[in-house]
Design a protein around this motif. Structure first.
Motif, PDB file in Angstrom:
ATOM      1  N   LEU A 131     -45.222 -28.688 -17.780  1.00 36.80           N
ATOM      2  CA  LEU A 131     -44.352 -29.659 -18.027  1.00 36.80           C
ATOM      3  C   LEU A 131     -44.326 -31.041 -17.427  1.00 36.80           C
ATOM      4  CD1 LEU A 131     -41.310 -27.159 -16.867  1.00 36.80           C
ATOM      5  CD2 LEU A 131     -41.943 -27.879 -19.215  1.00 36.80           C
ATOM      6  N   VAL A 144     -37.329 -21.343 -17.033  1.00 32.84           N
ATOM      7  CA  VAL A 144     -38.513 -22.001 -16.314  1.00 32.84           C
ATOM      8  C   VAL A 144     -38.597 -21.644 -14.960  1.00 32.84           C
ATOM      9  CG1 VAL A 144     -39.610 -24.091 -15.933  1.00 32.84           C
ATOM     10  CG2 VAL A 144     -38.679 -23.701 -18.203  1.00 32.84           C
ATOM     11  N   SER A 162     -41.989 -24.349 -21.095  1.00 30.95           N
ATOM     12  CA  SER A 162     -40.856 -24.315 -21.626  1.00 30.95           C
ATOM     13  C   SER A 162     -40.845 -23.834 -23.183  1.00 30.95           C
ATOM     14  CB  SER A 162     -39.797 -25.369 -21.434  1.00 30.95           C
ATOM     15  OG  SER A 162     -40.235 -26.279 -22.600  1.00 30.95           O
ATOM     16  N   THR A 163     -40.028 -22.871 -23.572  1.00 24.79           N
ATOM     17  CA  THR A 163     -40.082 -22.418 -25.225  1.00 24.79           C
ATOM     18  C   THR A 163     -39.721 -23.501 -25.821  1.00 24.79           C
ATOM     19  OG1 THR A 163     -37.698 -21.530 -24.699  1.00 24.79           O
ATOM     20  CG2 THR A 163     -39.539 -19.949 -24.539  1.00 24.79           C
ATOM     21  N   GLU A 164     -39.012 -24.353 -25.664  1.00 23.70           N
ATOM     22  CA  GLU A 164     -38.695 -25.561 -26.247  1.00 23.70           C
ATOM     23  C   GLU A 164     -40.049 -26.517 -26.836  1.00 23.70           C
ATOM     24  OE1 GLU A 164     -35.420 -29.184 -26.603  1.00 23.70           O
ATOM     25  OE2 GLU A 164     -35.596 -28.168 -25.178  1.00 23.70           O
ATOM     26  N   ASP A 178     -34.063 -22.211 -23.998  1.00 21.65           N
ATOM     27  CA  ASP A 178     -34.088 -22.620 -22.422  1.00 21.65           C
ATOM     28  C   ASP A 178     -34.618 -21.389 -21.768  1.00 21.65           C
ATOM     29  OD1 ASP A 178     -33.180 -23.519 -20.087  1.00 21.65           O
ATOM     30  OD2 ASP A 178     -31.285 -22.581 -20.082  1.00 21.65           O
ATOM     31  N   HIS A 179     -35.808 -21.231 -21.858  1.00 20.29           N
ATOM     32  CA  HIS A 179     -36.594 -20.303 -21.503  1.00 20.29           C
ATOM     33  C   HIS A 179     -38.125 -20.548 -21.041  1.00 20.29           C
ATOM     34  CE1 HIS A 179     -33.441 -18.225 -23.657  1.00 20.29           C
ATOM     35  NE2 HIS A 179     -33.638 -17.070 -22.839  1.00 20.29           N
ATOM     36  N   GLY A 180     -38.693 -19.881 -20.250  1.00 19.09           N
ATOM     37  CA  GLY A 180     -40.305 -20.151 -19.945  1.00 19.09           C
ATOM     38  C   GLY A 180     -40.971 -19.389 -20.666  1.00 19.09           C
TER      39      GLY A 180
END
Length: 685
Positions: free
Chosen positions: A10, A260, A59-61, A114-116
């Motif tokens: 990140l 995350v 992050s998934t985003e 909103d994930h890792g």
């Protein structure tokens, strides 16, 4: 997806590539071209605290954005090159494009923003890597992750091996685990060997699944057959039309997001066995009557336990134990007992060997869940110092000079000796060794090597000798006779009196085979083995083995090669030749016989080692072992002697020997006092 070890960070505090270093004065790094770098950057792998390589993580985003921009495969390819120093294959690049784009679309459809996410995560102390890991919190607030095994398969065929199927991969049709078996095994490995996932310590819950995003439901009948129903209840399988099913799984497992932080917790975990794994290993070994100890085996076993106790009290120094013994003295039995006892005491213990056949048979006996604790010598190069309390190095004569192999990237090869890697990795290293069983030129294990390495590490050292012999009908005289015969060590036993141990000498391999077959019909375990003097072919198009061992009218195949892709029904893979009934129809080589024992062994002695005028002479031209004949040099005779010593000492009740060279047969016959079936009677002629 194929292997790649990458990391997606990140914070953009590392260079994207050699031409774009970060500018520390900028909040957003700027490339020399003047263009801002994306927030996600890629870094070639390095070791993490779990002893594995670094990961592709973020992050998934950010992952979805990069996939939509069609940058994922390109950036993976660049980072792959930075690490391995060669370009990924076209098929691997295509797999990244297809599988990761499909995954990005699924995550976006499922609302997983909103994930890792971690890609190509290397399992601790293993070359295996899982495809994708999505982290978040379950609706109840607990840390959770979805492990996804991605496959591009479109067709699959049944296999006669349990939990396996056949499909086109790696350029041909291969037998592979069912994808859900693969996902399940990765999840269990992490629960057992990675502290972040230990179930008894509020670990991150893992939901494994497999997703074949290209497979139409009509082509998946083999994967969903009745034999796999229990598996599919445990590990769901998703196909090309299952977007809603995957969405529901993500919602149930990681639907609360905030992933995350959960991902960071996973990346910070350590490599260590769980209490549950240790207890299961101990229970499996306690339930195996074959592992009972007697006589000086008990002394050696207790000597090791005493050293372990001492080392755990005094954490300042390392300890090394050398347990030395000849064939049949029970070195492996002691090692397995120690694995069980130390596991029961919740000691972080590993069992390691250099033998694929021995290791995989031990996995079969103890169950596949034992794999994290039962490893190979070359698995410890990336381990942190003192990662383990104890390493039990069985068959230590098979230690190599280095853990480097032909697939090790050039700029990643290590200068460290394998013996140093083993001692570095454990507080106590226990080496079970026979100095006369090294059968390849790259096998350097010896008591002298271990003592020298222990001195370099300033380790306390304890040596234990095993003298009671439990093979060859307990006949110490037979072992001494073999060693004197081959001039491996002077024992004074120049003739063998043929008492309790059944020895017979043959000129005709057909007569030898008939004797072995008769023993098998009587209910005994009996196998034919041979010196490596004949070619070793791949199976034919039908998966049948080729009759390579041809001696007159005698025609038999070797056991299957270790890398054989497809075998006809009933033919065991190489690692199970010694224990599978189907192996009785093949001739075993040194690499599949070493480490095993049978009631009766039938040995075909080729022309690579012959007696000439009272001197043992090696004939490299008669050898078909490429490694031995091209790399042994002046050690050729010694290496081949060791190989025949191993073959001649596999039998517990008897050994029958067919010697093809006349002078050699006469020399051996003269030293077999009263042996049945001696060369003078010419059985089978």
């Amino acid at each position: 997806m194929q292997t790649v070890v990458l990391q997606l960070r990140l914070a953009a505090t590392v260079r994207l590539n050699r031409n774009c270093p970060p500018d520390p004065r900028q909040a957003t790094p700027i490339c020399r071209t003047g263009r801002p770098l994306p927030a996600a950057v890629f870094l070639a792998a390095e070791a993490n605290g779990a002893g594995a390589m670094q990961l592709f993580a973020g992050s998934t985003e950010l992952f979805i954005d990069q996939a939509v921009l069609k940058q994922i495969a390109v950036r993976l390819g660049d980072a792959f090159y930075d690490y391995f120093r060669f370009r990924a294959s076209a098929s691997e690049f295509t797999s990244w494009q297809n599988s990761l784009m499909a995954l990005a679309n699924q995550l976006r459809y499922s609302g997983v923003r909103d994930h890792g996410i971690v890609l190509e995560m290397q399992l601790p102390l293993s070359s295996a890597r899982l495809d994708a890991f999505v982290f978040g919190k379950a609706p109840g607030g607990s840390d959770s992750a979805v492990l996804i095994e991605l496959k591009q398969w479109t067709e699959v065929a049944p296999s006669d091996f349990d939990e396996c199927v056949e499909t086109f991969v790696g350029g041909g049709i291969r037998r592979v685990p069912h994808p859900c078996v693969q996902a399940r095994s990765y999840a269990q490995y992490l629960r057992d060997m990675h502290t972040a996932f230990h179930l008894g310590n509020n670990g991150i819950a893992i939901t494994p699944c497999a997703w074949l995003h290209n497979m139409h439901p009509g082509a998946a009948g083999v994967l969903t057959g009745s034999e796999f129903e229990p598996l599919l209840h445990e590990v769901p399988l998703f196909l090309s039309h299952d977007a809603d099913g995957l969405k529901a799984l993500f919602g149930n497992a990681v639907g609360a997001g905030d992933g995350v932080a959960v991902m960071d917790r996973a990346l910070a975990g350590k490599h260590a066995p769980s209490r549950k794994l240790l207890e299961e290993t101990a229970a499996m070994i306690r339930g195996e009557p074959r592992y009972h100890l007697i006589d000086d085996q008990i002394v050696a076993y207790n000597a090791v336990l005493a050293m372990v106790r001492r080392a755990r009290k005094d954490k300042r120094n390392k300890a090394v134990v050398v347990v030395k013994g000849g064939p049949g003295t029970g070195k492996s039995v002691i090692a397995i007992n120690l694995l069980g006892t130390l596991s029961a005491r919740h000691v972080n213990v590993q069992h390691a060997t250099g033998s694929k056949a021995f290791t995989e048979n031990l996995w079969r006996v103890l169950g596949s869940r034992s794999k994290p604790q039962v490893r190979y010598f070359n698995n410890y190069g990336q381990a942190e110092p003192n990662s383990f309390d104890v390493i039990l190095a069985d068959e230590a004569h098979r230690i190599r000079a280095s853990s480097n192999h032909r697939f090790t990237p050039k700029d990643r090869k290590s200068d460290r000796a394998q013996i140093d890697e083993l001692i570095d990795a454990a507080k106590v290293s226990v080496f079970f060794i026979d100095d006369h069983q090294a059968v390849r030129p790259d096998e350097v294990g010896s008591t002298a090597l271990i003592h020298e390495a222990a001195a370099r590490h300033a380790a306390r050292i304890e040596a234990v000798d095993l003298r009671t012999q439990f093979r060859c009908a307990g006949s110490d005289e037979y072992i001494d006779w073999v060693d004197q015969l081959l001039e491996i060590r002077k024992t004074g036993v120049r003739t063998f009196p043929q008492q309790a141990f059944d020895v017979a000498l043959f000129e005709d391999p057909l007569a030898l085979e008939a004797r072995i077959s008769s023993r098998r019909e009587e209910g005994f375990a009996a196998r034919l083995v041979a010196g490596f003097c004949w070619p070793w072919s791949d199976p034919d198009a039908s998966g049948n083995l080729v009759d390579d061992v041809v001696i007159g009218e005698f025609r038999r195949p070797w056991n299957a090669k270790h890398d054989a892709r497809r075998l006809a029904k009933g033919i065991p893979t190489a690692q199970f030749w010694a224990t599978d009934p189907g192996g009785a129809q093949q001739v075993g080589c040194i690499y599949t016989a070493q480490g095993f024992e049978f009631d009766y062994a039938g040995v075909i002695w080729g022309l690579d080692l012959v007696m000439r005028d009272g001197t043992w002479v090696g004939h490299p031209s008669a050898s078909r072992d490429h490694m031995v004949k091209t790399r042994s040099g002046a050690r050729f005779v010694d290496v081949v002697k060791n190989a025949y010593r191993v073959l001649l000492t596999r039998g517990m009740r008897g050994c029958y020997i067919c010697i093809l060279d006349d002078e050699t047969r006469r020399y051996v016959a003269a030293r077999l006092e009263g042996a049945s079936g001696s060369a003078s009677t010419r059985p089978g002629r």
